[in-house]
Scaffold this active site. Structure first.
Site, PDB file in Angstrom:
ATOM      1  N   HIS A   1       0.811  -1.228   0.000  1.00  0.00           N
ATOM      2  CA  HIS A   1       0.000   0.000   0.000  1.00  0.00           C
ATOM      3  C   HIS A   1       0.842   1.275   0.000  1.00  0.00           C
ATOM      4  O   HIS A   1       0.417   2.300   0.529  1.00  0.00           O
ATOM      5  CB  HIS A   1      -0.935   0.020   1.208  1.00  0.00           C
ATOM      6  CG  HIS A   1      -2.061  -0.949   1.137  1.00  0.00           C
ATOM      7  ND1 HIS A   1      -2.970  -0.962   0.113  1.00  0.00           N
ATOM      8  CD2 HIS A   1      -2.427  -1.964   1.979  1.00  0.00           C
ATOM      9  CE1 HIS A   1      -3.849  -1.938   0.313  1.00  0.00           C
ATOM     10  NE2 HIS A   1      -3.542  -2.564   1.424  1.00  0.00           N
TER      11      HIS A   1
ATOM     12  N   HIS B   1      -6.353  -4.708 -10.479  1.00  0.00           N
ATOM     13  CA  HIS B   1      -6.820  -4.345  -9.145  1.00  0.00           C
ATOM     14  C   HIS B   1      -8.342  -4.319  -9.165  1.00  0.00           C
ATOM     15  O   HIS B   1      -8.948  -3.764 -10.081  1.00  0.00           O
ATOM     16  CB  HIS B   1      -6.276  -2.955  -8.801  1.00  0.00           C
ATOM     17  CG  HIS B   1      -6.655  -2.438  -7.461  1.00  0.00           C
ATOM     18  ND1 HIS B   1      -7.492  -1.353  -7.288  1.00  0.00           N
ATOM     19  CD2 HIS B   1      -6.295  -2.825  -6.212  1.00  0.00           C
ATOM     20  CE1 HIS B   1      -7.622  -1.090  -6.003  1.00  0.00           C
ATOM     21  NE2 HIS B   1      -6.917  -1.965  -5.326  1.00  0.00           N
TER      22      HIS B   1
END
Length: 384
Positions: A186, A285
């Protein structure tokens, strides 16, 4: 055939659906969700609809060019997400009008099933949950993904490194050597933290380490690639071919465009083709709902350099309340041994229950969602 209406349905701050209708009765659905920014996306779609109404919906590439490049200001997650949902809906509409799935319009299927992976988080202060990982493997998944919980220092302590390595070791022991795992950082690691930490887990053979750096530091990712044998993945916060070119030239092994942010099916297919030149693979994603997932699956079916497809929907147990209740045919998204069959229905290959969508439209102010940042001991800002 002319477009007569472009409707948006805001359900939550993490779920927006979009429907394009025509004078011939043909229609298509898209998911222009940008997590936490539902109302701004709704407004952008409404403005783009001013151009679309009255147009022939079959001119997908032309409309993409006008909407992506027709304004002086362009690019970024807001414009990209609004355009993505419209693009998905146009492809869905065209596939339905022709009676074929979208992947047939992209050149046809190159595989008979799509490998999917799910998330195995859940332990506060740790990277991944071995218990959930084992459950997912028992459910048939051949790949899972984990992420660190909590903030990470610019160059964190020896204690943090020991815990990180121990967590990843425990994860590998839980799933065995025949199952792959990825680690999603992240953007919390810096270049020096990546260079220090990643070599310590190389012997555990992660399938990839995702987004070690923040997207604004993409030009530095080559130094991370060069520091480890672990494949590096990135791209959920990149939105155009131009942005992906830099990371591909830096040597990333996996690109991860989000088909609800990166210009939809059209641009993501082009990104996949671009990645093939660099011997990189595609792993879209997708932390969103079934429309976004179906769009991903159509591209996954058609591109040779596909790796695996992310999903946050608990597809293996088909429980209501996770987005599948918006479909009249959720069975087409039922995995077998960690794979989804290629979708064969027209357009996206899923059927939306429009009554269910309209029943879920938000009428109250939207919940803002969880903050995506931390406060360290000195009360400054730290990356989520």
């Amino acid at each position: 055939m002319k477009i007569t209406a472009v409707e948006t349905f805001v359900i939550t701050n993490r779920r927006i659906l979009l429907k394009i209708s025509t004078d011939t009765g043909h229609y298509g659905w898209g998911e222009p969700t940008l997590e936490g920014w539902a109302r701004p996306i709704e407004a952008i779609v409404a403005q783009m609809a001013d151009y679309l109404v009255g147009q022939d919906p079959r001119r997908i590439t032309h409309h993409w060019q006008v909407l992506a490049r027709g304004g002086f200001y362009r690019g970024g997650p807001l414009f990209g997400s609004a355009l993505a949902g419209i693009d998905q809906a146009l492809w869905d509409l065209k596939g339905r009008a022709l009676g074929v799935p979208i992947h047939e319009l992209l050149g046809g299927a190159v595989r008979s099933k799509i490998r999917i992976y799910a998330h195995a988080g859940g332990r506060p202060g740790h990277t991944g949950s071995p218990e959930r990982a084992r459950m997912l493997v028992e459910a048939g998944y051949t790949m899972i993904k984990v992420a660190p919980d909590g903030q990470v220092g610019f160059v964190d302590t020896a204690d943090y490194l020991d815990r990180f390595v121990a967590d990843v070791t425990e994860l590998r022991e839980a799933i065995g050597g025949a199952v792959d795992f990825g680690i999603d950082l992240h953007g919390r690691f810096s270049v020096p933290m990546s260079r220090r930490a990643l070599p310590l887990i190389e012997h555990l053979a992660p399938a990839f380490v995702e987004e070690p750096l923040r997207p604004e530091h993409s030009e530095l990712i080559g130094s991370v690639v060069d520091s480890t044998s672990i494949p590096i993945a990135t791209g959920e916060r990149l939105y155009t071919r131009t942005e992906f070119r830099a990371v591909l030239e830096a040597g990333v092994a996996v690109v991860q465009p989000d088909l609800s942010h990166a210009g939809g099916i059209s641009e993501s297919f082009r990104i996949a083709t671009q990645a093939e030149i660099y011997d990189a693979q595609l792993a879209p994603h997708c932390p969103l709902g079934p429309v976004a997932l179906a769009a991903c699956l159509q591209v996954d079916t058609a591109v040779p350099n596909f790796l695996a497809q992310e999903t946050v929907i608990e597809l293996h147990d088909q429980q209501p309340g996770r987005g599948l209740e918006l479909l009249t045919n959720p069975e087409v998204l039922a995995p077998v041994d960690g794979y989804l069959p290629v979708l064969t229905g027209p357009g996206l290959g899923i059927e939306i229950d429009e009554d269910a969508v309209r029943a879920q439209v938000a009428t109250e102010p939207l919940a803002p969602g969880s903050p995506t940042w931390f406060y360290p001991a000195d009360d400054s800002f730290a990356e989520w």
